[in-house]
Design an enzyme around this catalytic site. Structure first.
Site, PDB file in Angstrom:
ATOM      1  N   SER A  23     -33.028  43.364  24.741  1.00 39.53           N
ATOM      2  CA  SER A  23     -33.825  42.166  25.089  1.00 39.53           C
ATOM      3  C   SER A  23     -32.963  40.913  25.064  1.00 39.53           C
ATOM      4  O   SER A  23     -33.042  40.061  25.958  1.00 39.53           O
ATOM      5  CB  SER A  23     -34.949  41.967  24.064  1.00 39.53           C
ATOM      6  OG  SER A  23     -35.963  42.892  24.245  1.00 39.53           O
ATOM      7  N   ARG A  27     -31.603  38.314  28.231  1.00 39.93           N
ATOM      8  CA  ARG A  27     -31.849  36.865  28.172  1.00 39.93           C
ATOM      9  C   ARG A  27     -30.540  36.086  28.198  1.00 39.93           C
ATOM     10  O   ARG A  27     -30.441  35.027  28.831  1.00 39.93           O
ATOM     11  CB  ARG A  27     -32.642  36.525  26.908  1.00 39.93           C
ATOM     12  CG  ARG A  27     -34.114  36.960  27.006  1.00 39.93           C
ATOM     13  CD  ARG A  27     -34.726  37.082  25.630  1.00 39.93           C
ATOM     14  NE  ARG A  27     -36.155  37.301  25.640  1.00 39.93           N
ATOM     15  CZ  ARG A  27     -36.755  38.459  25.895  1.00 39.93           C
ATOM     16  NH1 ARG A  27     -36.026  39.527  26.200  1.00 39.93           N
ATOM     17  NH2 ARG A  27     -38.072  38.566  25.868  1.00 39.93           N
ATOM     18  N   SER A 178     -47.391  39.531  25.658  1.00 39.89           N
ATOM     19  CA  SER A 178     -46.218  40.100  26.327  1.00 39.89           C
ATOM     20  C   SER A 178     -45.081  39.084  26.332  1.00 39.89           C
ATOM     21  O   SER A 178     -45.209  38.000  26.906  1.00 39.89           O
ATOM     22  CB  SER A 178     -46.561  40.481  27.768  1.00 39.89           C
ATOM     23  OG  SER A 178     -45.378  40.629  28.515  1.00 39.89           O
ATOM     24  N   GLN A 180     -42.364  39.410  27.852  1.00 45.20           N
ATOM     25  CA  GLN A 180     -41.790  39.305  29.197  1.00 45.20           C
ATOM     26  C   GLN A 180     -42.546  38.242  29.994  1.00 45.20           C
ATOM     27  O   GLN A 180     -41.938  37.390  30.648  1.00 45.20           O
ATOM     28  CB  GLN A 180     -41.854  40.658  29.896  1.00 45.20           C
ATOM     29  CG  GLN A 180     -40.971  41.704  29.236  1.00 45.20           C
ATOM     30  CD  GLN A 180     -41.106  43.074  29.863  1.00 45.20           C
ATOM     31  OE1 GLN A 180     -41.988  43.323  30.673  1.00 45.20           O
ATOM     32  NE2 GLN A 180     -40.225  43.985  29.475  1.00 45.20           N
ATOM     33  N   ASP A 339     -42.266  48.749  20.987  1.00 44.34           N
ATOM     34  CA  ASP A 339     -41.356  49.801  21.465  1.00 44.34           C
ATOM     35  C   ASP A 339     -41.124  50.881  20.414  1.00 44.34           C
ATOM     36  O   ASP A 339     -40.532  51.928  20.720  1.00 44.34           O
ATOM     37  CB  ASP A 339     -40.023  49.184  21.904  1.00 44.34           C
ATOM     38  CG  ASP A 339     -40.198  48.331  23.155  1.00 44.34           C
ATOM     39  OD1 ASP A 339     -41.196  48.531  23.870  1.00 44.34           O
ATOM     40  OD2 ASP A 339     -39.349  47.464  23.406  1.00 44.34           O
ATOM     41  N   ARG A 370     -46.758  55.617  27.864  1.00 47.15           N
ATOM     42  CA  ARG A 370     -46.282  56.097  26.558  1.00 47.15           C
ATOM     43  C   ARG A 370     -47.404  56.587  25.653  1.00 47.15           C
ATOM     44  O   ARG A 370     -47.114  57.147  24.602  1.00 47.15           O
ATOM     45  CB  ARG A 370     -45.438  55.035  25.845  1.00 47.15           C
ATOM     46  CG  ARG A 370     -44.033  54.978  26.400  1.00 47.15           C
ATOM     47  CD  ARG A 370     -43.075  54.212  25.500  1.00 47.15           C
ATOM     48  NE  ARG A 370     -41.789  54.095  26.179  1.00 47.15           N
ATOM     49  CZ  ARG A 370     -40.995  53.032  26.126  1.00 47.15           C
ATOM     50  NH1 ARG A 370     -41.351  51.983  25.414  1.00 47.15           N
ATOM     51  NH2 ARG A 370     -39.852  53.033  26.773  1.00 47.15           N
TER      52      ARG A 370
END
Ligand code: S3P
Length: 456
Positions: A23, A27, A178, A180, A339, A370
């Site tokens: 992550s 970025r 989120s 993202q 995750d 998932r």
């Protein structure tokens, strides 16, 4: 497709430095490309997903110089990235510029925030088969509100077409926590006509906020929970001010907690294990798995915690084998452990009682669905586990038979299968082990280091 067999046993013992954070690497590359001048990124993750980001920023005009492997961070590289400036992304000349995001959902969802605010240019973001199933309406909606010109297939899926436009600062309230989506809006906010506020239903990882602050941007965050002892919704309100330019200092990427978590959980469930995972990022908006491990009674703790440049806390994660009790993961804990929830399912197989995860429908939109892939995968190995609409429930029996698991092109499922194999009675054959290279190309080598053998 490659097949690899793991376990049963041996124990995980020893010390290693997991690969750099995925992550934070994404970025670092994107923000460095948006900045002025050159930025040194130390320990950039050298994996398929983060290579896609380097290719993307190169296509947008940034200069990426690869200096060599990182001496400090195994699995990382040293980079010098020359930015194009906040308003300088290269667009297609006439034709739209294609951006291939590969398998990288984070690139797909964050980059459009920057592109949407360019004065001109058109980009088409697309990727592999799994990326084509991942929803982008969650960013297209807020960006369109801000005046961006975006469109996607069936109003929901990639390819995503972004045309540069002027952006308005329109407050955004997110339906899902989120990072993202939040990060996408934060980048768009840098180019908007005033301060942009975002309310997320619960705190999600705040790597973008930390990196923007380090680059001189005014980003504030406030928890809206007014009566802490009495519960109440855990919303967080973030505000970002627009800037003329970004000046990023040098970035040191810490080791990836999500990669470290495979070994910490492996140590918790394989008899005789005792590991130390160095320089790992332990940002509290990311480190939910550590709290879950503790609650389950695992012998797990953090040693020599300190702050790394760029504002990310790091430490050595220690974990040892021990008895586990079942737990529940709900609400605000879901986004900070998103995750690692597949690993919670595996922990549940070895915990006394029923471990339940709810409020995690987001898992259905990851590299695989998932909920389905973890439940089917672990059930195939003999686990007593069932899917729920928004999570799963697993009854622990202190044993797992073993068998075959198909990684379904999902890196975390491949590594889950490997760790399950070590803790199983008969071992696990993982079909599609190569998927691990999306985030952790050296996974099998590192696992061999900790198990001290070719016994895998
Ligand atoms: C990520 C955020 C999470 C996570 C993903 C990486 C990020 O996704 O699952 O692996 O880097 O911001 P969401 O933000 O969609 O929950």
């Amino acid at each position: 497709m490659s097949t690899a067999t793991f376990g049963p046993g041996p124990a995980l013992v020893g010390r290693l430095r997991p690969p750099p954070d995925k992550s934070i690497s994404h970025r670092a590359a994107i923000l460095a490309a948006m900045g002025e001048g050159s930025v040194r990124v130390s320990g950039y993750l050298d994996a398929d997903d983060t290579r896609s980001t380097l290719a993307a920023i190169t296509a947008l005009g940034a200069g990426v110089q690869e200096i060599g492997p990182s001496e400090e961070m195994p699995g990382g590289i040293e980079l010098e990235i020359r930015g194009v400036g906040l308003r300088g992304a290269r667009g297609g000349s006439g034709e739209p510029l294609p951006i291939d995001v590969g398998n990288a959902g984070t690139l797909l969802r964050i980059l459009p925030g920057w592109l949407a605010g360019q004065a001109e240019g058109t980009w088409v973001l697309d990727g592999d088969e799994s990326i084509r199933r991942r929803p982008v309406d969650r960013i297209a909606g807020p960006l369109a509100d801000m005046g961006a010109d975006v469109s996607c297939r069936e109003d929901r899926l990639p390819p995503l077409v972004v045309r540069g436009a002027s952006l308005r600062a329109v407050p955004q309230t997110l339906d899902v926590a989120s990072a993202q989506v939040k990060s996408c809006i934060l980048l768009a906010g840098l180019l908007a006509d005033g301060p942009t506020t975002i309310v997320e239903p619960a705190p999600s990882r705040d790597h973008t906020e930390r990196m923007l602050r380090a680059a001189g941007v005014k980003v504030t965050a406030r928890d809206l929970r007014t009566l802490p002892g009495l519960g109440g919704p855990p919303e967080r309100r973030i505000e970002v001010e627009p800037v003329a330019r970004l000046h990023l200092g040098a970035i040191q990427v810490p080791a990836d907690l999500s990669s470290a978590a495979f070994f910490a959980v492996g140590a918790a469930i394989v008899a005789g294990s005792d590991v130390r995972l160095e320089r790992t990022g332990i940002n509290p908006t990311r480190a939910g798995i550590l709290g879950i491990l503790n609650r389950m009674g695992a012998a797990s703790w953090v040693e020599d915690e300190r702050a790394a440049p760029g504002g990310e806390p790091v430490g050595t994660i220690a974990a040892r084998h021990g008895a586990l009790t079942a737990t529940r993961v709900t609400g605000a804990e879901v986004p900070i452990a998103i995750d690692e929830l597949p690993l919670v399912a595996l922990l549940g197989c070895f915990a006394d009682g029923e471990t339940v995860v709810t409020g995690a429908e987001e898992l259905r939109h990851k590299e695989s669905d998932r909920i389905a892939s973890v439940v089917d995968g672990l059930a195939g190995l003999g686990a007593e586990i069932e899917a729920r609409e928004d999570g799963f429930a697993v009854t622990g029996s202190a044993r797992l038979r073993g068998g075959i698991i198909d990684a379904q092109d999902d890196h975390r499922l491949a590594m889950l299968g490997a760790i399950a194999g070590l803790a199983s009675e008969e071992g696990v054959e993982v079909h599609g082990m190569e998927a691990a290279a999306i985030s952790y190309p050296g996974f099998e080598r590192d696992l061999r280091t900790l198990t001290g053998s070719g016994l895998l």
